[in-house]
Design a protein around this motif. Structure first.
Motif, PDB file in Angstrom:
ATOM      1  N   ARG A  88       0.832  -1.211   0.000  1.00 24.98           N
ATOM      2  CA  ARG A  88       0.000   0.000   0.000  1.00 24.98           C
ATOM      3  C   ARG A  88       0.865   1.259   0.000  1.00 24.98           C
ATOM      4  O   ARG A  88       0.750   2.102   0.881  1.00 24.98           O
ATOM      5  CB  ARG A  88      -0.911   0.004   1.218  1.00 24.98           C
ATOM      6  N   PRO A  89       1.727   1.454  -0.988  1.00 30.26           N
ATOM      7  CA  PRO A  89       2.550   2.667  -0.994  1.00 30.26           C
ATOM      8  C   PRO A  89       1.744   3.897  -1.430  1.00 30.26           C
ATOM      9  O   PRO A  89       0.769   3.783  -2.171  1.00 30.26           O
ATOM     10  CB  PRO A  89       3.641   2.344  -2.020  1.00 30.26           C
ATOM     11  N   PHE A  90       2.180   5.061  -0.965  1.00 31.96           N
ATOM     12  CA  PHE A  90       1.592   6.314  -1.441  1.00 31.96           C
ATOM     13  C   PHE A  90       2.125   6.604  -2.839  1.00 31.96           C
ATOM     14  O   PHE A  90       3.243   6.212  -3.190  1.00 31.96           O
ATOM     15  CB  PHE A  90       1.945   7.460  -0.485  1.00 31.96           C
ATOM     16  N   GLN A  91       1.341   7.326  -3.631  1.00 32.64           N
ATOM     17  CA  GLN A  91       1.765   7.642  -4.987  1.00 32.64           C
ATOM     18  C   GLN A  91       2.976   8.565  -5.030  1.00 32.64           C
ATOM     19  O   GLN A  91       3.643   8.657  -6.055  1.00 32.64           O
ATOM     20  CB  GLN A  91       0.610   8.267  -5.774  1.00 32.64           C
ATOM     21  N   THR A  92       3.273   9.215  -3.925  1.00 28.87           N
ATOM     22  CA  THR A  92       4.453  10.080  -3.860  1.00 28.87           C
ATOM     23  C   THR A  92       5.730   9.295  -3.617  1.00 28.87           C
ATOM     24  O   THR A  92       6.823   9.856  -3.683  1.00 28.87           O
ATOM     25  CB  THR A  92       4.285  11.115  -2.733  1.00 28.87           C
TER      26      THR A  92
ATOM     27  N   ARG B 250      -6.220   4.550  -8.047  1.00 27.16           N
ATOM     28  CA  ARG B 250      -7.285   5.556  -8.087  1.00 27.16           C
ATOM     29  C   ARG B 250      -7.280   6.424  -6.840  1.00 27.16           C
ATOM     30  O   ARG B 250      -7.848   7.509  -6.839  1.00 27.16           O
ATOM     31  CB  ARG B 250      -8.645   4.886  -8.259  1.00 27.16           C
ATOM     32  N   GLU B 251      -6.639   5.954  -5.763  1.00 20.66           N
ATOM     33  CA  GLU B 251      -6.531   6.747  -4.541  1.00 20.66           C
ATOM     34  C   GLU B 251      -5.068   7.071  -4.289  1.00 20.66           C
ATOM     35  O   GLU B 251      -4.170   6.431  -4.844  1.00 20.66           O
ATOM     36  CB  GLU B 251      -7.120   5.977  -3.360  1.00 20.66           C
ATOM     37  N   GLN B 252      -4.821   8.078  -3.440  1.00 20.27           N
ATOM     38  CA  GLN B 252      -3.452   8.507  -3.153  1.00 20.27           C
ATOM     39  C   GLN B 252      -2.599   7.365  -2.600  1.00 20.27           C
ATOM     40  O   GLN B 252      -1.434   7.218  -2.933  1.00 20.27           O
ATOM     41  CB  GLN B 252      -3.465   9.689  -2.171  1.00 20.27           C
ATOM     42  N   ARG B 253      -3.203   6.548  -1.742  1.00 19.40           N
ATOM     43  CA  ARG B 253      -2.516   5.354  -1.254  1.00 19.40           C
ATOM     44  C   ARG B 253      -2.946   4.194  -2.136  1.00 19.40           C
ATOM     45  O   ARG B 253      -4.108   3.778  -2.117  1.00 19.40           O
ATOM     46  CB  ARG B 253      -2.844   5.091   0.212  1.00 19.40           C
ATOM     47  N   THR B 254      -2.010   3.685  -2.905  1.00 16.15           N
ATOM     48  CA  THR B 254      -2.337   2.673  -3.905  1.00 16.15           C
ATOM     49  C   THR B 254      -2.479   1.295  -3.268  1.00 16.15           C
ATOM     50  O   THR B 254      -2.007   1.052  -2.159  1.00 16.15           O
ATOM     51  CB  THR B 254      -1.249   2.615  -4.983  1.00 16.15           C
ATOM     52  N   THR B 255      -3.130   0.426  -4.003  1.00 16.09           N
ATOM     53  CA  THR B 255      -3.233  -0.978  -3.612  1.00 16.09           C
ATOM     54  C   THR B 255      -2.573  -1.790  -4.717  1.00 16.09           C
ATOM     55  O   THR B 255      -3.041  -1.790  -5.854  1.00 16.09           O
ATOM     56  CB  THR B 255      -4.700  -1.404  -3.437  1.00 16.09           C
TER      57      THR B 255
END
Length: 197
Positions: free
Chosen positions: A35-39, A104-109
């Motif tokens: 679950r990494p953040f997109q940043t 689709r969310e800032q924290r990816t799956t």
């Protein structure tokens, strides 16, 4: 269950990224979820290369340095089945490929399939000092989303465990993390003072 470990990935040019990460796993370890953040660099690398390596390690000094962005250059070797690097001092490792990536969310799956796994050495064992450093590293990565006074209070509690049960590496790792969080707190105070009329 969340397994705290280290994920290594490569960028487009083949540069190594070492990042602490807690994927959701099951006991069989055939598939797990990151679950990494997109940043994060891990997200960008997995979006490009779709491969990496998860490591189970008891090296809390490496975890601490990687968590706060300190330079790390651990010994590695090429992965056997994916485009990646294996930490040679890790206890176990799991080479993986991305099966699904939902950003689709800032924290990816990111759901991944384990392609190969191996073992280098035994895990040190349960040690409260090591666990306290891992918890401190997680808190240090949350300084932008958790109240700093709560983080600092937790650090005071964790310090007791490290002092009582940790060794030299645990003490060094905890000091790095405590200094990092203290610096963040000082910068916030200075920034708020600068904004005062």
């Amino acid at each position: 269950m969340i397994l705290e470990g280290i994920v290594t990935t490569l960028d487009q040019e083949g540069n190594l990224n070492v990042a602490p990460m807690g994927p959701k796993v099951d006991a069989e370890m055939r598939r797990f979820v990151l679950r990494p953040f997109q940043t994060s660099t891990t997200y960008r690398n997995l979006k490009i290369r779709h491969e990496g390596v998860l490591h189970v390690t008891d090296d809390v000094l490496l975890i601490a340095k990687a968590a706060i962005g300190r330079p790390v250059d651990p010994p590695t070797r090429p992965a056997e089945f994916v485009s990646g690097r294996i930490l040679t001092d890790a206890c176990r490792y799991f080479e993986f490929r991305v099966a699904e990536l939902d950003d689709r969310e800032q924290r990816t799956t990111i759901t991944v399939d384990v392609i190969a796994q191996g073992r280098h050495r035994d895990f040190f064992g349960l040690n409260r000092g090591k666990h306290a450093v891992v918890e401190a590293a997680i808190l240090a990565t949350r300084t932008s989303i958790l109240p700093l006074d709560e983080i600092l209070a937790d650090f005071r509690k964790l310090a007791i465990l490290v002092e009582k049960t940790g060794g030299a590496d645990e003490c060094e790792a905890f000091e790095l993390l405590r200094d990092y969080v203290s610096d963040v707190a000082r910068r916030r105070i200075l920034d708020s003072d600068d904004r005062q009329p």
